[in-house]
Design a protein around this motif. Structure first.
Motif, PDB file in Angstrom:
ATOM      1  N   ALA A  58      52.310 -17.840 -37.783  1.00 62.04           N
ATOM      2  CA  ALA A  58      53.443 -18.148 -37.110  1.00 62.04           C
ATOM      3  C   ALA A  58      54.675 -17.252 -37.719  1.00 62.04           C
ATOM      4  N   ARG A  59      54.182 -15.971 -38.360  1.00 62.88           N
ATOM      5  CA  ARG A  59      55.084 -14.951 -38.836  1.00 62.88           C
ATOM      6  C   ARG A  59      54.890 -13.856 -38.270  1.00 62.88           C
ATOM      7  N   LYS A  60      56.153 -13.506 -37.453  1.00 65.80           N
ATOM      8  CA  LYS A  60      55.961 -12.284 -36.808  1.00 65.80           C
ATOM      9  C   LYS A  60      55.838 -11.029 -37.448  1.00 65.80           C
ATOM     10  N   VAL A  61      54.786 -10.091 -36.817  1.00 72.82           N
ATOM     11  CA  VAL A  61      53.914  -9.051 -37.649  1.00 72.82           C
ATOM     12  C   VAL A  61      54.080  -8.035 -36.533  1.00 72.82           C
ATOM     13  N   ALA A  62      54.053  -6.606 -37.191  1.00 66.92           N
ATOM     14  CA  ALA A  62      53.737  -5.434 -36.099  1.00 66.92           C
ATOM     15  C   ALA A  62      52.257  -5.226 -35.952  1.00 66.92           C
ATOM     16  N   PRO A  63      51.898  -4.572 -34.847  1.00 66.86           N
ATOM     17  CA  PRO A  63      50.290  -4.136 -34.554  1.00 66.86           C
ATOM     18  C   PRO A  63      49.822  -3.753 -35.739  1.00 66.86           C
ATOM     19  N   ASP A  64      50.443  -2.759 -36.495  1.00 66.64           N
ATOM     20  CA  ASP A  64      49.925  -2.152 -37.405  1.00 66.64           C
ATOM     21  C   ASP A  64      49.897  -2.604 -39.018  1.00 66.64           C
ATOM     22  N   GLN A  65      50.075  -4.031 -39.052  1.00 66.73           N
ATOM     23  CA  GLN A  65      50.138  -4.596 -40.177  1.00 66.73           C
ATOM     24  C   GLN A  65      48.659  -4.811 -40.597  1.00 66.73           C
ATOM     25  N   LEU A  66      48.388  -4.864 -42.000  1.00 65.60           N
ATOM     26  CA  LEU A  66      47.298  -4.807 -42.535  1.00 65.60           C
ATOM     27  C   LEU A  66      46.647  -6.328 -42.428  1.00 65.60           C
ATOM     28  N   VAL A  67      45.733  -6.920 -41.941  1.00 66.63           N
ATOM     29  CA  VAL A  67      45.165  -8.246 -42.065  1.00 66.63           C
ATOM     30  C   VAL A  67      44.372  -8.617 -43.613  1.00 66.63           C
ATOM     31  N   HIS A  68      44.489  -9.601 -43.896  1.00 71.18           N
ATOM     32  CA  HIS A  68      43.625 -10.205 -45.035  1.00 71.18           C
ATOM     33  C   HIS A  68      42.643 -11.128 -44.666  1.00 71.18           C
ATOM     34  N   ASP A  69      41.741 -11.388 -45.687  1.00 73.07           N
ATOM     35  CA  ASP A  69      40.726 -12.440 -45.178  1.00 73.07           C
ATOM     36  C   ASP A  69      41.347 -13.789 -45.027  1.00 73.07           C
ATOM     37  N   GLY A  70      40.853 -14.532 -44.063  1.00 72.90           N
ATOM     38  CA  GLY A  70      41.355 -15.732 -43.473  1.00 72.90           C
ATOM     39  C   GLY A  70      42.542 -15.683 -42.779  1.00 72.90           C
ATOM     40  N   ASP A  71      43.209 -14.741 -42.596  1.00 72.23           N
ATOM     41  CA  ASP A  71      44.348 -14.613 -41.682  1.00 72.23           C
ATOM     42  C   ASP A  71      44.001 -15.387 -40.207  1.00 72.23           C
ATOM     43  N   ARG A  72      45.106 -15.607 -39.754  1.00 67.68           N
ATOM     44  CA  ARG A  72      45.049 -16.240 -38.201  1.00 67.68           C
ATOM     45  C   ARG A  72      46.007 -15.370 -37.589  1.00 67.68           C
TER      46      ARG A  72
END
Length: 92
Positions: A58-72
């Motif tokens: 529920a937090r706005k992010v950019a398409p190039d944002q890195l993801v972390h294990d367990g992210d939704r």
């Protein structure tokens, strides 16, 4: 150095229901790479995927944002009615 795998969820809640996909990615993957790897794009109506309407928990992010294990990763749909107008209609 070996790359570590991580698991993320990609979700879209449409009017017809929710689509949820789990995907394993290499460390250093981005939001858009996770969406593409999930295959969820083919399941969405044309034009629903807007790079400006993406979020993680529920937090706005950019398409190039890195993801972390367990992210939704959440793909938001466009609003059908402006929230201020909806309040005005309910108040009437």
């Amino acid at each position: 150095m070996a790359e570590h795998a991580m698991t993320v969820e990609v979700v879209h809640a449409g009017a017809a229901g929710q689509i949820l996909r789990r995907v394993e990615l290499a460390a250093g993957s981005t939001v858009m790479q996770a969406i593409e790897a999930s295959g969820i794009i083919e399941m969405l109506p044309h034009g629903v995927l807007d790079p400006h309407r993406l979020g993680i928990f529920a937090r706005k992010v950019a398409p190039d944002q890195l993801v972390h294990d367990g992210d939704r990763i959440e793909i938001y749909r466009p609003l059908l009615l402006d929230p201020m107008e909806a309040r005005r209609q309910r108040a009437r």
